[in-house]
Design an enzyme around this catalytic site. Structure first.
Site, PDB file in Angstrom:
ATOM      1  N   LYS A  75       4.154 -28.924   8.864  1.00 53.45           N
ATOM      2  CA  LYS A  75       4.399 -28.842   7.406  1.00 53.45           C
ATOM      3  C   LYS A  75       3.124 -28.496   6.640  1.00 53.45           C
ATOM      4  CE  LYS A  75       5.970 -33.055   7.183  1.00 53.45           C
ATOM      5  NZ  LYS A  75       5.886 -33.393   8.637  1.00 53.45           N
ATOM      6  N   ARG A 158      23.204 -18.310  11.058  1.00 50.82           N
ATOM      7  CA  ARG A 158      22.606 -16.975  11.032  1.00 50.82           C
ATOM      8  C   ARG A 158      23.096 -16.135   9.856  1.00 50.82           C
ATOM      9  NH1 ARG A 158      22.657 -14.405  16.996  1.00 50.82           N
ATOM     10  NH2 ARG A 158      21.253 -12.999  15.889  1.00 50.82           N
TER      11      ARG A 158
END
Length: 228
Positions: A75, A158
């Protein structure tokens, strides 16, 4: 406390009463309407319900992006790359989230504001290294990016036809699960997610547009077959 607006003087009787009660007395040059408005906004923020979340909050193209995930997933490294690309840091590691007027706002605890931890390097001061334009005190949270290790057995979205949500303090925020694997530039993916989110807010959904085109082509193909 008592606040006198328009710089009105405090009469002796009021001063004596306030001293006896050990109660503060203030004066403001603002008119009553402006003073009440400022107090309402301030108290609304200070007394808002809050929760602390482990993650990194960034402003990317004006979109508040909350990066979450397990410790060590990348992160802070992603945030550092975003800072180098001109985006702004609000909080690293610990994000205080407040619900104000049905919107979520994030900020950093005062003690760690503008600081970031990079594994292998240590603590850095983002404001000192990259300037005041690289940081921001608070930001509306518009999107949650969940970073996770790539799982070959997991099915990832997707197309993005249906939005997923994460809930904080009763408010739902659109979220995306981003798998981490070697070779993927997560900073660019986060930027793309921010721009795509802005497009959706403006009424354009790329996934829906592609779905409509494919559906129309299929319908045209079926119609041609029936004519033949």
């Amino acid at each position: 406390c008592i606040i006198l607006s328009r710089d009105l003087p405090a009469v002796p009787e009021l001063m004596e009463t306030m001293r006896a009660a050990s109660c503060p007395l203030f004066r403001s040059h603002k008119v009553t309407t402006d003073l009440m408005s400022d107090l309402y906004i301030y108290l609304n923020r200070m007394l808002a319900p809050s929760v602390t979340e482990h993650g990194v909050l960034m402003e990317v193209f004006g979109v508040g992006m909350l990066l979450t995930g397990k410790s060590g997933v990348g992160k802070s490294e992603t945030a550092m790359e975003l800072i180098k690309r001109g985006h702004r840091l609000i909080a690293d590691d610990s994000v205080i989230i407040k619900e104000i007027a049905n919107d979520l706002y994030g900020t950093a605890p005062d003690i760690i504001r503008y600081f970031m931890e990079l594994r292998g390097i240590g603590i850095i001061d983002v404001k000192s290294l990259y300037g005041v334009e690289s940081v921001k005190d608070t930001q509306n949270i518009n999107l949650v990016i969940k970073l996770e290790e790539w799982d070959k057995d997991k099915e990832y979205d997707r197309l993005g036809l249906e939005d997923q949500y994460t809930e904080f303090l009763g408010n739902k925020v659109v979220s995306h699960n981003i798998p981490i694997r070697p070779g993927r530039n997560i900073a660019i993916i986060v930027e793309s997610a921010a721009v795509n989110h802005r497009q959706k807010k403006m009424g354009y959904n790329a996934a829906q547009e592609l779905y409509n085109r494919v559906t129309q082509n299929i319908m045209k193909g079926n119609a041609n077959k029936e004519e033949q």
